[in-house]
Design a protein around this motif. Structure first.
Motif, PDB file in Angstrom:
ATOM      1  N   MET A   1       0.833  -1.171   0.000  1.00 37.41           N
ATOM      2  CA  MET A   1       0.000   0.000   0.000  1.00 37.41           C
ATOM      3  C   MET A   1       0.888   1.246   0.000  1.00 37.41           C
ATOM      4  SD  MET A   1      -2.812   1.044   2.819  1.00 37.41           S
ATOM      5  CE  MET A   1      -2.778   2.720   3.339  1.00 37.41           C
ATOM      6  N   THR A   2       0.644   2.168  -0.888  1.00 36.81           N
ATOM      7  CA  THR A   2       1.394   3.410  -0.968  1.00 36.81           C
ATOM      8  C   THR A   2       0.698   4.474  -0.139  1.00 36.81           C
ATOM      9  OG1 THR A   2       2.101   2.852  -3.199  1.00 36.81           O
ATOM     10  CG2 THR A   2       2.339   5.131  -2.526  1.00 36.81           C
ATOM     11  N   THR A   3       1.481   5.152   0.704  1.00 34.28           N
ATOM     12  CA  THR A   3       0.902   6.223   1.511  1.00 34.28           C
ATOM     13  C   THR A   3       1.105   7.556   0.808  1.00 34.28           C
ATOM     14  OG1 THR A   3       2.933   6.538   2.757  1.00 34.28           O
ATOM     15  CG2 THR A   3       1.344   4.976   3.650  1.00 34.28           C
ATOM     16  N   THR A   4       0.215   8.490   1.075  1.00 33.76           N
ATOM     17  CA  THR A   4       0.287   9.804   0.437  1.00 33.76           C
ATOM     18  C   THR A   4       0.769  10.874   1.392  1.00 33.76           C
ATOM     19  OG1 THR A   4      -2.027  10.220   0.971  1.00 33.76           O
ATOM     20  CG2 THR A   4      -1.556   9.261  -1.186  1.00 33.76           C
ATOM     21  N   GLY A   5       0.979  10.531   2.640  1.00 32.72           N
ATOM     22  CA  GLY A   5       1.428  11.512   3.608  1.00 32.72           C
ATOM     23  C   GLY A   5       2.881  11.881   3.404  1.00 32.72           C
ATOM     24  N   ARG A   6       3.204  13.134   3.764  1.00 31.00           N
ATOM     25  CA  ARG A   6       4.603  13.559   3.719  1.00 31.00           C
ATOM     26  C   ARG A   6       4.797  14.753   4.632  1.00 31.00           C
ATOM     27  NH1 ARG A   6       5.552  17.178  -1.558  1.00 31.00           N
ATOM     28  NH2 ARG A   6       3.408  17.816  -1.828  1.00 31.00           N
ATOM     29  N   LEU A   7       6.053  14.933   5.043  1.00 26.87           N
ATOM     30  CA  LEU A   7       6.438  16.038   5.907  1.00 26.87           C
ATOM     31  C   LEU A   7       7.544  16.824   5.229  1.00 26.87           C
ATOM     32  CD1 LEU A   7       6.555  17.599   8.617  1.00 26.87           C
ATOM     33  CD2 LEU A   7       8.146  15.819   9.429  1.00 26.87           C
ATOM     34  N   THR A   8       7.335  18.139   5.086  1.00 30.26           N
ATOM     35  CA  THR A   8       8.335  19.020   4.498  1.00 30.26           C
ATOM     36  C   THR A   8       8.518  20.242   5.399  1.00 30.26           C
ATOM     37  OG1 THR A   8       6.666  20.155   3.169  1.00 30.26           O
ATOM     38  CG2 THR A   8       7.818  18.304   2.119  1.00 30.26           C
ATOM     39  N   THR A   9       9.581  20.994   5.138  1.00 31.49           N
ATOM     40  CA  THR A   9       9.837  22.222   5.880  1.00 31.49           C
ATOM     41  C   THR A   9      10.510  23.236   4.975  1.00 31.49           C
ATOM     42  OG1 THR A   9      10.729  23.127   7.943  1.00 31.49           O
ATOM     43  CG2 THR A   9      12.104  21.535   6.775  1.00 31.49           C
ATOM     44  N   HIS A  10      10.541  24.470   5.434  1.00 34.38           N
ATOM     45  CA  HIS A  10      11.152  25.578   4.702  1.00 34.38           C
ATOM     46  C   HIS A  10      11.566  26.603   5.740  1.00 34.38           C
ATOM     47  CE1 HIS A  10      10.590  28.870   1.376  1.00 34.38           C
ATOM     48  NE2 HIS A  10      11.868  28.557   1.540  1.00 34.38           N
ATOM     49  N   VAL A  11      12.803  27.072   5.696  1.00 38.02           N
ATOM     50  CA  VAL A  11      13.290  28.027   6.691  1.00 38.02           C
ATOM     51  C   VAL A  11      13.662  29.326   5.988  1.00 38.02           C
ATOM     52  CG1 VAL A  11      14.900  28.457   8.576  1.00 38.02           C
ATOM     53  CG2 VAL A  11      14.210  26.101   8.054  1.00 38.02           C
ATOM     54  N   LEU A  12      13.087  30.417   6.477  1.00 37.47           N
ATOM     55  CA  LEU A  12      13.394  31.742   5.941  1.00 37.47           C
ATOM     56  C   LEU A  12      14.083  32.579   7.005  1.00 37.47           C
ATOM     57  CD1 LEU A  12      10.071  32.400   4.033  1.00 37.47           C
ATOM     58  CD2 LEU A  12      12.275  31.715   3.076  1.00 37.47           C
ATOM     59  N   ASP A  13      15.202  33.171   6.636  1.00 33.90           N
ATOM     60  CA  ASP A  13      15.994  34.050   7.493  1.00 33.90           C
ATOM     61  C   ASP A  13      15.415  35.452   7.342  1.00 33.90           C
ATOM     62  OD1 ASP A  13      17.925  35.885   8.355  1.00 33.90           O
ATOM     63  OD2 ASP A  13      19.611  34.759   7.527  1.00 33.90           O
ATOM     64  N   THR A  14      14.637  35.892   8.330  1.00 34.81           N
ATOM     65  CA  THR A  14      13.980  37.195   8.228  1.00 34.81           C
ATOM     66  C   THR A  14      14.935  38.346   8.529  1.00 34.81           C
ATOM     67  OG1 THR A  14      13.153  37.061  10.502  1.00 34.81           O
ATOM     68  CG2 THR A  14      11.705  36.252   8.749  1.00 34.81           C
ATOM     69  N   MET A  15      16.073  38.077   9.142  1.00 31.94           N
ATOM     70  CA  MET A  15      17.062  39.133   9.382  1.00 31.94           C
ATOM     71  C   MET A  15      17.682  39.596   8.065  1.00 31.94           C
ATOM     72  SD  MET A  15      20.522  38.978  11.630  1.00 31.94           S
ATOM     73  CE  MET A  15      21.506  40.452  11.868  1.00 31.94           C
ATOM     74  N   HIS A  16      18.017  38.621   7.214  1.00 31.76           N
ATOM     75  CA  HIS A  16      18.677  38.927   5.949  1.00 31.76           C
ATOM     76  C   HIS A  16      17.714  38.950   4.765  1.00 31.76           C
ATOM     77  CE1 HIS A  16      22.088  37.337   8.433  1.00 31.76           C
ATOM     78  NE2 HIS A  16      22.613  38.458   7.986  1.00 31.76           N
ATOM     79  N   GLY A  17      16.455  38.546   4.989  1.00 30.16           N
ATOM     80  CA  GLY A  17      15.470  38.554   3.921  1.00 30.16           C
ATOM     81  C   GLY A  17      15.733  37.540   2.827  1.00 30.16           C
ATOM     82  N   ARG A  18      16.118  36.318   3.220  1.00 23.01           N
ATOM     83  CA  ARG A  18      16.416  35.272   2.235  1.00 23.01           C
ATOM     84  C   ARG A  18      16.229  33.886   2.862  1.00 23.01           C
ATOM     85  NH1 ARG A  18      22.475  37.180   2.539  1.00 23.01           N
ATOM     86  NH2 ARG A  18      23.160  36.008   4.343  1.00 23.01           N
ATOM     87  N   PRO A  19      16.231  32.846   2.029  1.00 25.34           N
ATOM     88  CA  PRO A  19      16.155  31.491   2.581  1.00 25.34           C
ATOM     89  C   PRO A  19      17.358  31.209   3.482  1.00 25.34           C
ATOM     90  CG  PRO A  19      15.748  31.470   0.218  1.00 25.34           C
ATOM     91  CD  PRO A  19      16.235  32.847   0.561  1.00 25.34           C
ATOM     92  N   ALA A  20      17.150  30.379   4.485  1.00 16.21           N
ATOM     93  CA  ALA A  20      18.215  30.009   5.427  1.00 16.21           C
ATOM     94  C   ALA A  20      18.911  28.755   4.902  1.00 16.21           C
ATOM     95  CB  ALA A  20      17.639  29.785   6.815  1.00 16.21           C
ATOM     96  N   ALA A  21      19.916  28.955   4.068  1.00 17.36           N
ATOM     97  CA  ALA A  21      20.649  27.840   3.463  1.00 17.36           C
ATOM     98  C   ALA A  21      21.661  27.264   4.448  1.00 17.36           C
ATOM     99  CB  ALA A  21      21.375  28.309   2.210  1.00 17.36           C
ATOM    100  N   GLY A  22      21.753  25.947   4.501  1.00 23.18           N
ATOM    101  CA  GLY A  22      22.754  25.269   5.316  1.00 23.18           C
ATOM    102  C   GLY A  22      22.400  25.118   6.775  1.00 23.18           C
ATOM    103  N   MET A  23      21.127  25.279   7.131  1.00 23.31           N
ATOM    104  CA  MET A  23      20.729  25.098   8.535  1.00 23.31           C
ATOM    105  C   MET A  23      20.497  23.615   8.824  1.00 23.31           C
ATOM    106  SD  MET A  23      17.583  26.641  10.801  1.00 23.31           S
ATOM    107  CE  MET A  23      18.117  28.335  10.606  1.00 23.31           C
ATOM    108  N   ARG A  24      21.058  23.149   9.914  1.00 25.59           N
ATOM    109  CA  ARG A  24      20.838  21.761  10.346  1.00 25.59           C
ATOM    110  C   ARG A  24      19.446  21.644  10.953  1.00 25.59           C
ATOM    111  NH1 ARG A  24      24.196  18.146  14.781  1.00 25.59           N
ATOM    112  NH2 ARG A  24      22.598  16.546  14.926  1.00 25.59           N
ATOM    113  N   ILE A  25      18.781  20.547  10.604  1.00 30.36           N
ATOM    114  CA  ILE A  25      17.462  20.232  11.149  1.00 30.36           C
ATOM    115  C   ILE A  25      17.484  18.774  11.600  1.00 30.36           C
ATOM    116  CG2 ILE A  25      15.003  20.002  10.639  1.00 30.36           C
ATOM    117  CD1 ILE A  25      15.429  22.079   8.392  1.00 30.36           C
ATOM    118  N   ASP A  26      17.017  18.518  12.823  1.00 36.19           N
ATOM    119  CA  ASP A  26      16.887  17.158  13.335  1.00 36.19           C
ATOM    120  C   ASP A  26      15.408  16.853  13.510  1.00 36.19           C
ATOM    121  OD1 ASP A  26      19.695  16.675  13.659  1.00 36.19           O
ATOM    122  OD2 ASP A  26      19.644  17.899  15.470  1.00 36.19           O
TER     123      ASP A  26
END
Length: 120
Positions: A1-26
């Protein structure tokens, strides 16, 4: 059975006004008063993780926690502070159905916000 659920994230650096590239997430699964580490990843140039954190057979309902390593990120960005405020930002949430859960983080060295987002 194939599940359709998924978990994603997106981090935005509001100090610099850009995506937060290279941030570690656990990602942890929460079991009552303790957690179980599932994976560690880093955000790409767009502030996203290249693959869903959970999907397919790895996705299942339950309580989870994302730990965003904000302090390390801002230190690497050269943001110096004699009195750092944020270090690791934990976001604990429940996934209760087979669905797309998108957990964005808007962050500066001194504040953050999150919500259940939608991603197309």
């Amino acid at each position: 059975m194939t599940t359709t659920g998924r978990l994603t994230t997106h981090v935005l650096d509001t100090m610099h006004g850009r995506p937060a590239a290279g941030m570690r997430i656990d990602l942890f699964m929460v079991h009552g008063d303790h957690t179980h580490h599932l994976l560690s990843s880093f955000t790409n140039a767009d502030g996203r993780v290249d693959q869903p954190l959970l999907d397919g057979e790895r996705f299942h309902p339950g309580a989870f926690e994302l730990n965003f390593h904000v302090g390390q990120y801002f230190e690497r960005m050269g943001v110096e502070s004699e009195n750092p405020f944020l270090d690791i930002v934990p976001v604990r949430f429940i996934m209760s159905e087979e669905a797309h859960y998108h957990v964005p983080l808007l962050v500066s060295p001194f504040a953050y916000s999150t919500y259940r987002g939608a991603e197309g």
